[in-house]
Write a protein that holds these residues in place. Structure first.
Motif, PDB file in Angstrom:
ATOM      1  N   UNK A 156       0.834  -1.221   0.000  1.00 43.21           N
ATOM      2  CA  UNK A 156       0.000   0.000   0.000  1.00 43.21           C
ATOM      3  C   UNK A 156       0.858   1.257   0.000  1.00 43.21           C
ATOM      4  N   UNK A 157       0.277   2.323  -0.555  1.00 47.75           N
ATOM      5  CA  UNK A 157       0.981   3.601  -0.669  1.00 47.75           C
ATOM      6  C   UNK A 157       0.408   4.623   0.302  1.00 47.75           C
ATOM      7  N   UNK A 158       1.300   5.319   1.002  1.00 48.72           N
ATOM      8  CA  UNK A 158       0.937   6.557   1.693  1.00 48.72           C
ATOM      9  C   UNK A 158       1.342   7.682   0.752  1.00 48.72           C
ATOM     10  N   UNK A 159       0.383   8.342   0.168  1.00 46.33           N
ATOM     11  CA  UNK A 159       0.662   9.345  -0.859  1.00 46.33           C
ATOM     12  C   UNK A 159       0.547  10.749  -0.281  1.00 46.33           C
ATOM     13  N   UNK A 160       1.571  11.563  -0.536  1.00 43.92           N
ATOM     14  CA  UNK A 160       1.555  12.979  -0.156  1.00 43.92           C
ATOM     15  C   UNK A 160       1.941  13.811  -1.375  1.00 43.92           C
ATOM     16  N   UNK A 161       1.079  14.740  -1.768  1.00 39.19           N
ATOM     17  CA  UNK A 161       1.370  15.653  -2.884  1.00 39.19           C
ATOM     18  C   UNK A 161       1.302  17.069  -2.332  1.00 39.19           C
ATOM     19  N   UNK A 162       2.422  17.770  -2.343  1.00 38.71           N
ATOM     20  CA  UNK A 162       2.452  19.132  -1.799  1.00 38.71           C
ATOM     21  C   UNK A 162       3.647  19.885  -2.361  1.00 38.71           C
ATOM     22  N   UNK A 163       3.657  21.187  -2.127  1.00 44.22           N
ATOM     23  CA  UNK A 163       4.807  21.997  -2.510  1.00 44.22           C
ATOM     24  C   UNK A 163       5.904  21.857  -1.450  1.00 44.22           C
ATOM     25  N   UNK A 164       7.163  22.043  -1.818  1.00 41.74           N
ATOM     26  CA  UNK A 164       8.246  21.975  -0.828  1.00 41.74           C
ATOM     27  C   UNK A 164       8.271  23.247   0.019  1.00 41.74           C
ATOM     28  N   UNK A 165       7.315  23.327   0.931  1.00 43.04           N
ATOM     29  CA  UNK A 165       7.119  24.521   1.736  1.00 43.04           C
ATOM     30  C   UNK A 165       7.087  24.103   3.195  1.00 43.04           C
ATOM     31  N   UNK A 166       7.620  24.949   4.051  1.00 46.23           N
ATOM     32  CA  UNK A 166       7.758  24.609   5.459  1.00 46.23           C
ATOM     33  C   UNK A 166       6.425  24.206   6.088  1.00 46.23           C
ATOM     34  N   UNK A 167       5.357  24.981   5.802  1.00 43.03           N
ATOM     35  CA  UNK A 167       4.078  24.716   6.469  1.00 43.03           C
ATOM     36  C   UNK A 167       3.437  23.398   6.025  1.00 43.03           C
ATOM     37  N   UNK A 168       3.933  22.807   4.934  1.00 41.24           N
ATOM     38  CA  UNK A 168       3.378  21.526   4.481  1.00 41.24           C
ATOM     39  C   UNK A 168       3.851  20.356   5.348  1.00 41.24           C
ATOM     40  N   UNK A 169       4.856  20.617   6.198  1.00 39.04           N
ATOM     41  CA  UNK A 169       5.245  19.665   7.253  1.00 39.04           C
ATOM     42  C   UNK A 169       5.729  18.314   6.713  1.00 39.04           C
ATOM     43  N   UNK A 170       6.525  18.360   5.663  1.00 38.75           N
ATOM     44  CA  UNK A 170       7.132  17.129   5.155  1.00 38.75           C
ATOM     45  C   UNK A 170       8.029  16.500   6.230  1.00 38.75           C
ATOM     46  N   UNK A 171       8.690  17.361   6.991  1.00 35.88           N
ATOM     47  CA  UNK A 171       9.592  16.860   8.043  1.00 35.88           C
ATOM     48  C   UNK A 171       8.816  16.061   9.089  1.00 35.88           C
ATOM     49  N   UNK A 172       7.657  16.565   9.484  1.00 35.48           N
ATOM     50  CA  UNK A 172       6.847  15.852  10.469  1.00 35.48           C
ATOM     51  C   UNK A 172       6.332  14.527   9.939  1.00 35.48           C
ATOM     52  N   UNK A 173       5.969  14.473   8.657  1.00 34.69           N
ATOM     53  CA  UNK A 173       5.502  13.232   8.042  1.00 34.69           C
ATOM     54  C   UNK A 173       6.626  12.200   7.999  1.00 34.69           C
ATOM     55  N   UNK A 211      12.848  26.727  -0.433  1.00 33.31           N
ATOM     56  CA  UNK A 211      12.591  25.398  -0.982  1.00 33.31           C
ATOM     57  C   UNK A 211      13.816  24.495  -0.836  1.00 33.31           C
ATOM     58  N   UNK A 212      14.992  25.079  -1.089  1.00 27.57           N
ATOM     59  CA  UNK A 212      16.223  24.296  -0.903  1.00 27.57           C
ATOM     60  C   UNK A 212      16.301  23.718   0.507  1.00 27.57           C
ATOM     61  N   UNK A 213      15.973  24.559   1.488  1.00 25.29           N
ATOM     62  CA  UNK A 213      16.064  24.117   2.884  1.00 25.29           C
ATOM     63  C   UNK A 213      15.120  22.943   3.141  1.00 25.29           C
ATOM     64  N   UNK A 214      13.885  23.029   2.623  1.00 20.29           N
ATOM     65  CA  UNK A 214      12.911  21.950   2.821  1.00 20.29           C
ATOM     66  C   UNK A 214      13.376  20.680   2.131  1.00 20.29           C
ATOM     67  N   UNK A 215      13.851  20.797   0.882  1.00 22.19           N
ATOM     68  CA  UNK A 215      14.278  19.614   0.127  1.00 22.19           C
ATOM     69  C   UNK A 215      15.528  18.974   0.738  1.00 22.19           C
ATOM     70  N   UNK A 216      16.456  19.793   1.161  1.00 18.12           N
ATOM     71  CA  UNK A 216      17.663  19.250   1.792  1.00 18.12           C
ATOM     72  C   UNK A 216      17.321  18.513   3.086  1.00 18.12           C
ATOM     73  N   UNK A 217      16.435  19.098   3.884  1.00 20.12           N
ATOM     74  CA  UNK A 217      15.990  18.435   5.116  1.00 20.12           C
ATOM     75  C   UNK A 217      15.305  17.108   4.790  1.00 20.12           C
TER      76      UNK A 217
END
Length: 731
Positions: A260-277, A310-316
């Motif tokens: 199964x897939x956990x799918x997340x589609x979002x912009x590389x933006x701090x408030x999108x909380x990719x780090x928390x996911x 965006x660089x900061x979010x992607x690098x993290x």
């Protein structure tokens, strides 16, 4: 062309404004940067959906023109036709290159001016203006006040809630202010709440918990109209087979691609909380065992070419994937064409996965609608729009996205119950059609617009003044008449009557304005006393202020323009003990004007004053008139500069302006490409202008001199009634 109150049954002209991001008619590049996301989808789909309605004559979507080799040439096209009744209109705003929204604020007055030029070319004003987000809100609010057209506003996201969520996540106030410019944004959001005729939101919670944080919140002006989703694109798997190359694009990242897939589609933006996911997934082995994580975080060629945020979010993101050792369990494609996004949702549904929006705050969440329409259950923040969406669609769980453990627990719960998963998938498809279609959205939207216009026109009929309908005549006028008040427009009752007759004969075709040294309040009082109609334009305080019409709407663009190099307190100190100068009464002092009474026998000459200020590195206009008044203004402020600004702003050539004056503070406005009239009773300061081209020295005095000048230039339609001294002057 005359403006008038149109019948409420006529098809509508709607102007939508969305200033930031990348907007084009097809294949939106969602996620290419932090500003190109759900809002771009919304305004484009709204434009297209409105254009399909019989009660809409025309829809324009106004955005920023971007001429930048780093982005497609599509965004440099001034106009893009979407269908017979809809188009995207792009106007210059600041530098040609792409700018993120936080850097647009200093350039928005230019967008206001360019929009006015565009509307002049259309020869029709919109019935309503609908702005999107705070930056376009500034543009829409200025246009609304200038034109007398109702403003509808949609915030999409709000500064105060976002600021609080970022602070609660540990960010420092100074850091986020530097990045997001919250002070300017929140101030404009407050102004929009005060001035907009209607605020459209997607959910009731958005009104109560997010707008409720603002001082000017007025619940009567809010309308909840949930956006739609295109169910022709986003639909469940059914008999369809997922396109093979879509499956392959994801499978190449994964050791066990059938999970199964956990799918997340979002912009590389701090408030999108990719780090928390990633923390939720990376710290819970059971979740890794049960499902793969697919992160579509925008589109990128090279992370080093993205902007710093965006660089900061992607690098993290990459560092966290490596730190949690998630290689083979996480897919992070570099590109994902918009036409393949529906296939991605269907693939996740085929794998019996879930969609997650892990953002800190989410005003609405269009991706939640897309996932639901595709038969894919969702996990979303217990905040903002997701509360209403999941309450309506009943297809998933709300979670506390500030806590990574809470995210993980919700994902595990969603993936563990197969029977509930099937119920959620079915509910989503069914309830999207029931609650979130574009056809339903625009039907409710137009019903609210009609009600708003009916109320607006009813108010105008109550407030209507002679020569003035509710909307401004300026954008559609062919020429302009601007006069000084004292000793020019006023001074002879018969001449004043003749000017009023001329105004009536030319109503709707000519702009009427005054340019005076008086402050606004004094100018209004003296005109009312002499029964002169309220001007369309009031240039007051020697050109340091511009207001419009009976509502005295300030031109904020002019104030922003003349603020350049203005140091009021330093100028006051510099002239405080200067010989021969005494400050005038407080009512004659303004933000952009310092006024003195002069003793010519004591005061040094003008050159000496200018040299004194120059030595102190102070920049100002020094205007001397009637041998008794001295005005200190910003370097960009004067009656002449104000008239040239009006010409540029409203797209009306200077050669179509007739200006009339009598004294030294009129010199600059009388010089140049205008049709200038110097009345016969002029002061000696204007004698030097004699013989100059396009400056007519009338024999008649006061308003009779104005009428003589109009006859000389054959300016406008001459009134039928010409008696007494006027007829004698024109003979």
């Amino acid at each position: 062309m005359r403006t008038h109150l149109k019948d409420h049954s006529e098809p509508l002209y709607i102007l939508l404004i969305s200033a930031h991001g990348l907007i084009r008619g097809e294949q939106l590049e969602l996620g290419l940067d932090a500003d190109t996301g759900g809002q771009c989808t919304y305004v484009l789909e709204l434009t297209k959906a409105l254009a399909k309605q019989a009660q809409v004559a025309k829809v324009d979507l106004l955005t920023r023109l971007i001429d930048d080799p780093q982005v497609s040439t599509d965004y440099a096209q001034p106009e893009e036709r979407l269908c017979d009744k809809a188009r995207i209109v792009r106007v210059p705003c600041g530098p040609k290159r792409y700018l993120r929204k936080e850097h647009l604020w200093p350039h928005l007055d230019q967008m206001v001016d360019k929009c006015l030029h565009y509307l002049r070319q259309q020869r029709r004003l919109p019935d309503v203006i609908h702005s999107h987000y705070a930056d376009a809100g500034y543009v829409g609010r200025q246009l609304s006040m200038l034109l007398g057209i109702p403003l509808i506003h949609t915030g999409h996201s709000l500064g105060l809630p976002k600021q609080m969520r970022l602070l609660s996540s540990g960010r420092k106030r100074a850091t986020i202010e530097k990045q997001f410019n919250f002070e300017r944004r929140v101030a404009e959001e407050e102004a929009l709440l005060r001035d907009a005729a209607m605020i459209v939101t997607s959910t009731r919670q958005e009104i109560e918990l997010q707008y409720g944080m603002y001082a000017h919140m007025d619940g009567k002006r809010f309308r909840v109209i949930p956006p739609g989703t295109d169910t022709t694109r986003f639909s469940p798997l059914g008999r369809r087979q997922v396109v093979e190359n879509v499956e392959n694009s994801i499978a190449r990242f994964l050791t066990q691609p059938k999970k199964p897939m956990i799918l997340c589609i979002c912009r590389p933006e701090l408030r999108k909380n990719i780090k928390g996911l990633l923390a939720a997934y990376g710290t819970h082995p059971e979740l890794q065992k049960r499902a793969n994580l697919v992160l579509v975080a925008g589109s990128r060629e090279d992370i080093r070419l993205l902007d710093k945020a965006q660089q900061a979010v992607m690098n993290e993101m990459l560092l966290d994937i490596d730190a949690y050792d998630l290689w083979g369990k996480v897919a992070i494609p570099k590109h994902w064409p918009q036409e393949d996004i529906p296939e991605l949702y269907r693939l996740a549904a085929k794998r019996r996965g879930v969609f997650i929006n892990a953002a800190f705050t989410e005003p609405f969440g269009l991706t939640l609608l897309e996932a639901a329409a595709s038969g894919l259950p969702t996990i979303a923040p217990d905040d903002g729009g997701p509360r209403d969406i999941l309450a309506n669609c009943r297809n998933g769980l709300l979670t506390n996205t500030l806590e990574s453990d809470a995210i993980a627990e919700s994902l595990l719960a969603a993936l563990s119950d197969k029977k509930r998963w099937r119920t959620w998938a079915s509910n989503g498809v069914l309830n999207i059609k029931r609650h979130y279609t574009w056809d339903g959205h625009v039907r409710k939207y137009l019903k609210e617009v009609r009600a708003l216009l009916h109320k607006h026109r009813k108010n105008l009929r109550k407030q209507r003044i002679a020569l003035h309908a509710g909307t401004s005549t300026i954008p559609l006028a062919d020429y302009a008449f601007i006069s000084d008040i004292d000793n020019t427009l006023l001074g002879n009752r018969e001449g004043q009557t003749a000017v009023v007759d001329w105004l009536k004969a030319n109503a709707g075709e000519a702009v009427f304005g005054i340019a005076t040294g008086r402050p606004l309040e004094s100018a209004i009082d003296i005109l009312r006393k002499h029964r002169i109609p309220v001007p369309d334009v009031l240039i007051t305080s020697v050109g340091s202020e511009i207001h419009y019409g009976a509502r005295q709407t300030p031109d904020e663009g002019w104030a922003n323009h003349i603020r350049h190099l203005w140091r009021r307190d330093d100028l006051l100190r510099a002239l405080n003990t200067y010989p021969g100068l005494r400050l005038q009464a407080p009512e004659n002092q303004r933000e952009f004007k310092i006024s003195y009474l002069v003793d010519p026998s004591v005061m040094p000459g003008m050159d000496a004053i200018k040299q004194h200020l120059h030595q102190l590195h102070l920049h100002a206009q020094v205007i001397y008139s009637h041998d008794e008044f001295l005005d200190i203004l910003p370097v960009r402020a004067s009656k002449g500069h104000a008239i040239r600004y009006l010409s540029y702003k409203w797209g009306l050539p200077l050669k179509h302006f007739l200006v009339a004056g009598d004294s030294g503070n009129d010199i600059e406005m009388l010089s140049g490409d205008t049709m200038a009239v110097v009345v016969g009773n002029h002061s000696h300061e204007l004698a030097a202008l004699k013989g100059q081209q396009k400056i007519y020295f009338a024999q008649a005095h006061y308003a009779h001199g104005i009428m003589e000048g109009m006859a000389h230039y054959r300016f406008g339609k001459q009134p039928q009634r010409q008696t007494g001294k006027l007829a004698e002057a024109l003979a």
